[in-house]
Design a protein around this motif. Sequence first.
Motif, PDB file in Angstrom:
ATOM      1  N   ASN A 117       0.824  -1.213   0.000  1.00  0.00           N
ATOM      2  CA  ASN A 117       0.000   0.000   0.000  1.00  0.00           C
ATOM      3  C   ASN A 117       0.856   1.260   0.000  1.00  0.00           C
ATOM      4  O   ASN A 117       0.488   2.287  -0.585  1.00  0.00           O
ATOM      5  CB  ASN A 117      -0.930   0.005   1.211  1.00  0.00           C
ATOM      6  CG  ASN A 117      -2.131  -0.898   1.022  1.00  0.00           C
ATOM      7  OD1 ASN A 117      -2.434  -1.336  -0.090  1.00  0.00           O
ATOM      8  ND2 ASN A 117      -2.829  -1.194   2.101  1.00  0.00           N
ATOM      9  N   ILE A 118       1.994   1.206   0.678  1.00  0.00           N
ATOM     10  CA  ILE A 118       2.892   2.363   0.694  1.00  0.00           C
ATOM     11  C   ILE A 118       3.420   2.638  -0.715  1.00  0.00           C
ATOM     12  O   ILE A 118       3.456   3.793  -1.172  1.00  0.00           O
ATOM     13  CB  ILE A 118       4.047   2.120   1.686  1.00  0.00           C
ATOM     14  CG1 ILE A 118       3.507   2.058   3.126  1.00  0.00           C
ATOM     15  CG2 ILE A 118       5.094   3.226   1.559  1.00  0.00           C
ATOM     16  CD1 ILE A 118       4.550   1.642   4.149  1.00  0.00           C
ATOM     17  N   ILE A 119       3.831   1.568  -1.408  1.00  0.00           N
ATOM     18  CA  ILE A 119       4.315   1.735  -2.784  1.00  0.00           C
ATOM     19  C   ILE A 119       3.178   2.173  -3.695  1.00  0.00           C
ATOM     20  O   ILE A 119       3.348   3.041  -4.569  1.00  0.00           O
ATOM     21  CB  ILE A 119       4.938   0.421  -3.287  1.00  0.00           C
ATOM     22  CG1 ILE A 119       6.008  -0.090  -2.311  1.00  0.00           C
ATOM     23  CG2 ILE A 119       5.522   0.611  -4.677  1.00  0.00           C
ATOM     24  CD1 ILE A 119       7.151   0.864  -2.082  1.00  0.00           C
ATOM     25  N   LEU A 120       2.004   1.586  -3.484  1.00  0.00           N
ATOM     26  CA  LEU A 120       0.845   1.935  -4.300  1.00  0.00           C
ATOM     27  C   LEU A 120       0.474   3.396  -4.115  1.00  0.00           C
ATOM     28  O   LEU A 120       0.127   4.095  -5.084  1.00  0.00           O
ATOM     29  CB  LEU A 120      -0.325   1.030  -3.922  1.00  0.00           C
ATOM     30  CG  LEU A 120      -1.516   0.971  -4.881  1.00  0.00           C
ATOM     31  CD1 LEU A 120      -1.079   0.442  -6.240  1.00  0.00           C
ATOM     32  CD2 LEU A 120      -2.619   0.102  -4.289  1.00  0.00           C
TER      33      LEU A 120
ATOM     34  N   GLY B 221       2.513   5.766  -3.446  1.00  0.00           N
ATOM     35  CA  GLY B 221       3.506   6.553  -4.168  1.00  0.00           C
ATOM     36  C   GLY B 221       3.152   6.708  -5.636  1.00  0.00           C
ATOM     37  O   GLY B 221       3.196   7.812  -6.187  1.00  0.00           O
ATOM     38  N   TRP B 222       2.795   5.597  -6.276  1.00  0.00           N
ATOM     39  CA  TRP B 222       2.467   5.668  -7.704  1.00  0.00           C
ATOM     40  C   TRP B 222       1.128   6.350  -7.940  1.00  0.00           C
ATOM     41  O   TRP B 222       0.945   7.042  -8.952  1.00  0.00           O
ATOM     42  CB  TRP B 222       2.438   4.266  -8.308  1.00  0.00           C
ATOM     43  CG  TRP B 222       3.771   3.594  -8.410  1.00  0.00           C
ATOM     44  CD1 TRP B 222       4.136   2.393  -7.874  1.00  0.00           C
ATOM     45  CD2 TRP B 222       4.924   4.083  -9.097  1.00  0.00           C
ATOM     46  NE1 TRP B 222       5.443   2.100  -8.173  1.00  0.00           N
ATOM     47  CE2 TRP B 222       5.963   3.124  -8.930  1.00  0.00           C
ATOM     48  CE3 TRP B 222       5.206   5.231  -9.828  1.00  0.00           C
ATOM     49  CZ2 TRP B 222       7.233   3.286  -9.461  1.00  0.00           C
ATOM     50  CZ3 TRP B 222       6.480   5.392 -10.360  1.00  0.00           C
ATOM     51  CH2 TRP B 222       7.471   4.425 -10.178  1.00  0.00           C
ATOM     52  N   CYS B 223       0.158   6.168  -7.029  1.00  0.00           N
ATOM     53  CA  CYS B 223      -1.197   6.681  -7.252  1.00  0.00           C
ATOM     54  C   CYS B 223      -1.332   8.157  -6.907  1.00  0.00           C
ATOM     55  O   CYS B 223      -1.978   8.908  -7.649  1.00  0.00           O
ATOM     56  CB  CYS B 223      -2.206   5.879  -6.425  1.00  0.00           C
ATOM     57  SG  CYS B 223      -2.468   4.184  -7.001  1.00  0.00           S
ATOM     58  N   ASN B 224      -0.758   8.581  -5.798  1.00  0.00           N
ATOM     59  CA  ASN B 224      -1.028   9.918  -5.282  1.00  0.00           C
ATOM     60  C   ASN B 224       0.162  10.865  -5.323  1.00  0.00           C
ATOM     61  O   ASN B 224      -0.023  12.075  -5.164  1.00  0.00           O
ATOM     62  CB  ASN B 224      -1.531   9.820  -3.839  1.00  0.00           C
ATOM     63  CG  ASN B 224      -2.835   9.055  -3.747  1.00  0.00           C
ATOM     64  OD1 ASN B 224      -3.750   9.273  -4.531  1.00  0.00           O
ATOM     65  ND2 ASN B 224      -2.924   8.131  -2.800  1.00  0.00           N
ATOM     66  N   ILE B 225       1.370  10.361  -5.487  1.00  0.00           N
ATOM     67  CA  ILE B 225       2.548  11.225  -5.545  1.00  0.00           C
ATOM     68  C   ILE B 225       3.017  11.374  -6.992  1.00  0.00           C
ATOM     69  O   ILE B 225       3.151  12.483  -7.501  1.00  0.00           O
ATOM     70  CB  ILE B 225       3.665  10.671  -4.647  1.00  0.00           C
ATOM     71  CG1 ILE B 225       3.192  10.653  -3.190  1.00  0.00           C
ATOM     72  CG2 ILE B 225       4.934  11.513  -4.780  1.00  0.00           C
ATOM     73  CD1 ILE B 225       4.148   9.992  -2.217  1.00  0.00           C
ATOM     74  N   SER B 226       3.242  10.253  -7.647  1.00  0.00           N
ATOM     75  CA  SER B 226       3.643  10.307  -9.055  1.00  0.00           C
ATOM     76  C   SER B 226       2.442  10.370  -9.993  1.00  0.00           C
ATOM     77  O   SER B 226       2.533  10.888 -11.102  1.00  0.00           O
ATOM     78  CB  SER B 226       4.500   9.083  -9.390  1.00  0.00           C
ATOM     79  OG  SER B 226       4.846   9.079 -10.742  1.00  0.00           O
TER      80      SER B 226
ATOM     81  N   ALA C  92       0.796   2.018 -11.240  1.00  0.00           N
ATOM     82  CA  ALA C  92      -0.168   1.607 -10.217  1.00  0.00           C
ATOM     83  C   ALA C  92      -0.831   0.283 -10.597  1.00  0.00           C
ATOM     84  O   ALA C  92      -1.001  -0.611  -9.753  1.00  0.00           O
ATOM     85  CB  ALA C  92      -1.220   2.696 -10.034  1.00  0.00           C
ATOM     86  N   LYS C  93      -1.184   0.129 -11.871  1.00  0.00           N
ATOM     87  CA  LYS C  93      -1.758  -1.136 -12.323  1.00  0.00           C
ATOM     88  C   LYS C  93      -0.757  -2.277 -12.190  1.00  0.00           C
ATOM     89  O   LYS C  93      -1.126  -3.417 -11.846  1.00  0.00           O
ATOM     90  CB  LYS C  93      -2.207  -1.008 -13.783  1.00  0.00           C
ATOM     91  CG  LYS C  93      -3.445  -0.147 -13.987  1.00  0.00           C
ATOM     92  CD  LYS C  93      -3.801  -0.087 -15.472  1.00  0.00           C
ATOM     93  CE  LYS C  93      -5.059   0.734 -15.709  1.00  0.00           C
ATOM     94  NZ  LYS C  93      -5.401   0.796 -17.153  1.00  0.00           N
ATOM     95  N   ARG C  94       0.506  -1.985 -12.464  1.00  0.00           N
ATOM     96  CA  ARG C  94       1.531  -3.031 -12.341  1.00  0.00           C
ATOM     97  C   ARG C  94       1.656  -3.509 -10.894  1.00  0.00           C
ATOM     98  O   ARG C  94       1.741  -4.713 -10.635  1.00  0.00           O
ATOM     99  CB  ARG C  94       2.865  -2.485 -12.846  1.00  0.00           C
ATOM    100  CG  ARG C  94       4.011  -3.497 -12.786  1.00  0.00           C
ATOM    101  CD  ARG C  94       5.312  -2.872 -13.234  1.00  0.00           C
ATOM    102  NE  ARG C  94       5.713  -1.758 -12.389  1.00  0.00           N
ATOM    103  CZ  ARG C  94       6.289  -1.911 -11.202  1.00  0.00           C
ATOM    104  NH1 ARG C  94       6.539  -3.118 -10.716  1.00  0.00           N
ATOM    105  NH2 ARG C  94       6.631  -0.849 -10.489  1.00  0.00           N
TER     106      ARG C  94
ATOM    107  N   THR D  24      -8.737   2.441  -2.088  1.00  0.00           N
ATOM    108  CA  THR D  24      -8.800   3.907  -1.998  1.00  0.00           C
ATOM    109  C   THR D  24      -7.736   4.538  -2.867  1.00  0.00           C
ATOM    110  O   THR D  24      -7.995   5.512  -3.594  1.00  0.00           O
ATOM    111  CB  THR D  24      -8.629   4.347  -0.534  1.00  0.00           C
ATOM    112  OG1 THR D  24      -9.681   3.787   0.262  1.00  0.00           O
ATOM    113  CG2 THR D  24      -8.661   5.857  -0.421  1.00  0.00           C
ATOM    114  N   HIS D  25      -6.501   4.002  -2.808  1.00  0.00           N
ATOM    115  CA  HIS D  25      -5.413   4.546  -3.619  1.00  0.00           C
ATOM    116  C   HIS D  25      -5.699   4.396  -5.112  1.00  0.00           C
ATOM    117  O   HIS D  25      -5.496   5.335  -5.894  1.00  0.00           O
ATOM    118  CB  HIS D  25      -4.096   3.854  -3.270  1.00  0.00           C
ATOM    119  CG  HIS D  25      -3.600   4.152  -1.891  1.00  0.00           C
ATOM    120  ND1 HIS D  25      -3.870   5.322  -1.248  1.00  0.00           N
ATOM    121  CD2 HIS D  25      -2.812   3.418  -1.034  1.00  0.00           C
ATOM    122  CE1 HIS D  25      -3.304   5.321  -0.058  1.00  0.00           C
ATOM    123  NE2 HIS D  25      -2.661   4.192   0.096  1.00  0.00           N
ATOM    124  N   MET D  26      -6.180   3.226  -5.523  1.00  0.00           N
ATOM    125  CA  MET D  26      -6.411   2.982  -6.943  1.00  0.00           C
ATOM    126  C   MET D  26      -7.552   3.846  -7.480  1.00  0.00           C
ATOM    127  O   MET D  26      -7.454   4.416  -8.582  1.00  0.00           O
ATOM    128  CB  MET D  26      -6.723   1.502  -7.175  1.00  0.00           C
ATOM    129  CG  MET D  26      -5.521   0.583  -7.055  1.00  0.00           C
ATOM    130  SD  MET D  26      -4.221   0.945  -8.266  1.00  0.00           S
ATOM    131  CE  MET D  26      -5.041   0.559  -9.811  1.00  0.00           C
TER     132      MET D  26
END
Length: 569
Positions: free
Chosen positions: A271-274, A276-281, A287-289, A307-309
Motif C-alpha cells: 500500500n505504501i508503494i501503491l 507513491g504511484w497513485c497519489n505522488i507520481s 499503479a496497475k503493475r 482507496t489509492h487505486m
Amino acid sequence: MAFFAIARRFHKPHPKQFFPFLPHSVTQPPPPCPCHPRLVRHFLGTFHRAGLLLSRPRPQTPRRFSSFQPSYGQSLRETIDFSACVNENHQSHQNPILRVDDLLAAVRKADQFSSVGEAIEFLDEAGLQANEDLVFLAVWALRDEWKLAFLVFKWGQKWDRLGENNCSLMIWVLGNHKKFNTAWCLIRDMHRSSLDTGRAMLIMMDRYATANDPGKAIQTFQIMEKFKMIPDLKAFHMLLSTLCEYGNIEEAEEFMLLNKKLFPLETKSFNIILNGWCNISVDVCEAKRIWREMAKCCITPDATSYTHMISCFSKVRNLFDSLRLYDEMKKRGWAPGVEVYNSLIYVLTHENCLKEALKILDKMKEAGVQPNSATYNSMICPLCEVAKLEEARTVFADMIAENIRPTIDTYHAFLEGANVDGALEVLVRMKKAGLGPTRDTFLLILGKFFKLKQPEDALKVWVEMKQFEMVPDSAHYNLLVEGLANCGLLIKAREYYAEMRLNGIIDDPKLKKFLQEPVQHSSLQSKKDPFGAMRNVKRGRWRSSAMRRNRGGKHPYRPRKTKSVKLKT
C-alpha cells in the motif's frame, strides 16, 4: 448498476502517462550489511572529528527501534514534527523569565566573534540562564540559520541543558542544510549519553530522502544495529514512506523486494508503494503493475488499496475504472471512506455528470460518512475550470449551509473564472474568512491575467496587493516583469525591474537578459513560459494546466471569457 451505464459513455482507452523519475540509485549493488567496515567508516568516521559529549557516558543497554513509543498509526511525518512542542511552549516564549527574544538578540551579536568559545562566553555574560525550553525555542526560531542555531545548541550543551527533543531538533536543522557529518556527530554523542537515538535516525532517513539521496537513507536504516537498535517492521514502513514521499518510489519498491526474507511481503508495504504511484507520481500504468504484483504474491488488497487505486483513476479522469473498483470494493466487504467518495464525486463532476455526483453525495451521507471541505471542492474546482460558475456558486451555497468551512483551494477555484472585479471580491471574502490571500493567491491571479493577455487587470491586482498586506517577493516580480514584457509593455517591465532591485531583491540574470531582447518574438514566447510559477500553485490540484485543453485535440485551445463571480452565502 446505473453508474456503469454512464461510465460506458466515457469509456475509452486511456493513453499511457509517463512521468520523469529521479536517478535510479538502486541500480547500483545493494548497500553492504551494517557490519561492513567500509560502511561503518563512511558514517562513523566523522564522529572522531569533533567531541560533542552531552553528558557523562552511562552503561549501554540494547534498545529496540521503537523505544520512543510512537502510536501504531503514527506516520513518519508525525514522528519528526516539532510544531507540537513549539505550540506547547508558545506561552513560554512570551514569558519574561524565559527571555527567548533576549537570547536571540544576544546570539546575533555573538556571531561577530571569531571563535565559538568567545561567542559562548558572550552569551554567558548576557545574564541568561540556560534550560531545555529556552534552547529548544531559540533553535526553532533560528532553524533557517543553522550556524546561529548550532551556537545556541552548544551554549545549552555547556550547561548540560539538552534533552532528546533538543538534540533531535538540532539534527533536523542540520539535515535541512545538508550538514550531515555534524548531525552524525550529535547522534554519536546521544548514543554515548544513553539518549534514545530512534527519532534521530528517522530524521536522518527523512532528510537524506529530502536531499535526493535515497541510498544514504537506506544505509541509515541498515546501520541501526550499530546504535543498539533493532530495525523493526515499523521502521521499515517509515523508510518506505519517506522514500515514496520524495519521489524515490522505484528505490522504495526495490528495497521492499530485496528485504522480503527479513520483512515478508504484506498488504501494508504494498500500500505504501501503491500510494507513491497513485497519489505522488500519479502514474496509472505503474499503479496497475503494482496491483498485478499484489495478486502474483497472493497479497489481498484492503480498503486502503482500493482507496489509492480509485484516487489514481479519478485523477486521470478514468470514470469507468473508478466506478468498477468502487463496486468491487463493496462486493468484497470494504466500506468506502470519505476519500473514495470524494474521488468519485470529482471524476463524475469532471465528466459533466453533476447530478450523479450529487447522488453520490447523498449516498455518502446515508452511509454515515460525513462530507468535508474536500468533498465540495471536488465539485467546485472542476466546475470553475470549465466556467460553470452558476453551478459552482450553488454548490458553494450548499457547502455553507452544511456548516462546512471553505478552504483556500475553494476560493482559488473561483479566481480562475473571475474578471478583475470578481477577483478582488473573492480576495475580500478570503480575508474575511481568515484564509489569506497568500503569496500563491496573487501568483495565481497575475499569471491568469497575463496568460489571457490582460496586463491592465494584472497591474490593478498588483496595486491592490498592498491593501491585503502582501509584500511582493522575487516570484511576484519575475512573473510581473516577464508578463509585461510578453504583452509588449517593455518600458513598464523595466520600471518594475528597477523597483525590484531597489527593494533589495536579488537580481535574476535570466530576467535581465530577457528585458534586453526585442518583445515581438513569438518563437521566444513559445520557448519560454513566464507562467511556471502559476502552474506550481496549481500542481496540487486534481488537474494540471496541461489537462485543461480540449479532450478531442481537434480544436486549438482558446482562452475562455471571464465572468464576474459572486459567491452565495
